[in-house]
Enzyme design. Sequence first.
Site, PDB file in Angstrom:
ATOM      1  N   SER A 153       5.186   1.801   8.066  1.00 28.35           N
ATOM      2  CA  SER A 153       4.659   0.837   6.918  1.00 28.35           C
ATOM      3  C   SER A 153       5.751   0.981   6.137  1.00 28.35           C
ATOM      4  O   SER A 153       6.259   1.912   5.209  1.00 28.35           O
ATOM      5  CB  SER A 153       3.322   1.468   6.363  1.00 28.35           C
ATOM      6  OG  SER A 153       2.101   1.838   6.761  1.00 28.35           O
TER       7      SER A 153
ATOM      8  N   VAL B 292     -11.239 -26.628   1.063  1.00 33.50           N
ATOM      9  CA  VAL B 292     -11.956 -26.899   1.748  1.00 33.50           C
ATOM     10  C   VAL B 292     -12.254 -25.678   2.798  1.00 33.50           C
ATOM     11  O   VAL B 292     -11.826 -24.898   3.020  1.00 33.50           O
ATOM     12  CB  VAL B 292     -11.351 -27.864   2.974  1.00 33.50           C
ATOM     13  CG1 VAL B 292     -11.190 -29.244   1.761  1.00 33.50           C
ATOM     14  CG2 VAL B 292      -9.788 -27.107   4.245  1.00 33.50           C
TER      15      VAL B 292
ATOM     16  N   ASP C  17       0.060  -7.712   0.801  1.00 39.32           N
ATOM     17  CA  ASP C  17       1.243  -6.164   1.646  1.00 39.32           C
ATOM     18  C   ASP C  17       1.974  -6.359   1.628  1.00 39.32           C
ATOM     19  O   ASP C  17       2.852  -5.169   2.726  1.00 39.32           O
ATOM     20  CB  ASP C  17      -0.298  -6.003   2.935  1.00 39.32           C
ATOM     21  CG  ASP C  17       0.127  -3.909   3.042  1.00 39.32           C
ATOM     22  OD1 ASP C  17       0.184  -3.527   1.676  1.00 39.32           O
ATOM     23  OD2 ASP C  17       0.156  -3.624   4.047  1.00 39.32           O
TER      24      ASP C  17
ATOM     25  N   HIS D  73       1.201  -1.075   0.018  1.00 34.10           N
ATOM     26  CA  HIS D  73      -0.052   0.177   0.207  1.00 34.10           C
ATOM     27  C   HIS D  73       0.878   1.405  -0.456  1.00 34.10           C
ATOM     28  O   HIS D  73       0.041   1.777  -0.323  1.00 34.10           O
ATOM     29  CB  HIS D  73      -0.862   0.239   0.837  1.00 34.10           C
ATOM     30  CG  HIS D  73      -0.330   0.457   2.144  1.00 34.10           C
ATOM     31  ND1 HIS D  73       0.292  -0.573   3.071  1.00 34.10           N
ATOM     32  CD2 HIS D  73      -0.546   1.431   3.020  1.00 34.10           C
ATOM     33  CE1 HIS D  73       0.184  -0.457   4.442  1.00 34.10           C
ATOM     34  NE2 HIS D  73       0.848   1.295   4.638  1.00 34.10           N
TER      35      HIS D  73
END
Length: 499
Positions: free
Chosen positions: A237, A291, A165, A131
């Site tokens: 970040s 599954v 990310d 991002h």
Amino acid sequence: MKRQVKQVLGLSAFAAGCMALGMGLSHGWVASAQEEKPVTVEARGMDHLPPIAEVAEKLNPTVVAITNTSFVKNRFEHPQVGGQDFFDFFFGPGGPQQRRSPRGGEDEQRAVSGGSGVIISPQGEILTNYHVIASMGGSDNALEVKVSDGKSYKATVLGKDKELDIALIKIDAAHLPYAKLGDSDALRIGEWVVAIGNPLGLEHTVTQGILSARGRKLDAGVSSYLQTDAAINRGNSGGPLLNLKGEVIGINTAINPAGQNIGFAVPISMVNRILKDLRSGKPVSRGYLGVRPMDLDQAYQDALGAKQGVVVSTVEKGQAADKAGVQRLDVITAVDGQAVNSQDELVAAVSSRRAGETIKLSLLRDGKAISLNVTLGDRKAIEDQRRRESGEESEDEASPKSPDDAKSLNLEKTYGFKVESADPKNRIKGVVVTTVDPRSPAADRGLAPGMIITAVGRQAVNNVAEFNAQVKRAGGRTLLLFIQTPNGNQEVTLAISPR
């Protein structure tokens, strides 16, 4: 004679006293040996502080500031983790900023956001968050990287993985200081960790804390995050979370703004598994089993006789598990010999493999241990497969309604809910849940009116008569109900214990 008697009596008294004393001491020793003691930790190295300053000094040069500039037509709104306000990705000071572009275009705006990154090779490879480098809606975006000596470089994107990310970018430089990637799987809760980044635009800020938890789920993706109380803010970040050896053990990704010092990082072990794909520029490949897993709680343990593993709630038709012979209500106990004890562990184990790889599943089926080799599908096909599954409905013949003898079974009294046959006009086989006692085990497990029961255990049921027959066979034990939502687009197995 009297003197001899006195000597004998004296010796007897002395011997008796010694015996009494010995018995008393022995009792004390036994009591001492059986005394319970509190749990304690042997403190080691209390005279030394953790080497935070050394980690900061040596690793600071490996951390970079990243600026992402885009030209967009409309106002940019930054993304949220999971699309909710609860978790927030980091951006630079004040978040993205817009202003008129000097290049003309009345509605065009220049949007700028920032983040951090860590150099992982001397040739300028940098790990950061997806991002941080993602385009903000414009046709073009430019990445600029500022290193510790103040120099700035244009960066290109080598590879990216939106789901995890994570992105790998590169600058045209050589002989750069770089960080070593550690082993996040070996981390212990409570270990000291260090975060370095550019929070709120304050470059090379160092914070310290501990590893608060592992395996945190923030969304429905494949990530299983590390949690730390090291202070992290917007702009962190993409920066590294480090252990005291200076090794990268996570990439800082998200925070909980509602709390204090609750931050999250992508474990570096998950990044390592896709690093080859990122370097090649190819799309990241992840295996898909097909599954829907459920944690093996006490109700499932009682019903299936298993103590460890993950319950297979549903098996998607045509997917890898179905082709290999995995069945609903199987208990997956290990993947390639590695034990799995939760849904997250199973997802992590499978998604860490590439599509097309073959894994060995250890299963428990009806109390018997078996193993199956499964060739994994591609996780990217999940949504398409689900849409196809939800759009396929077989033409069902109308089944005559059978008398509702649920009352004679004391279904409501025993399990806390009532059913009736599904309307054949809706082309649905099974029985419909009509009422659920809110204080019953059924309500606790999530059973709700309108849900459709299509099977009890492994046995399909088409109407109330067949359903009641299977309930009678259960003999008052836990019911394993295969449930569909009213619109048929969700399926799950619920273990309903008796009251």
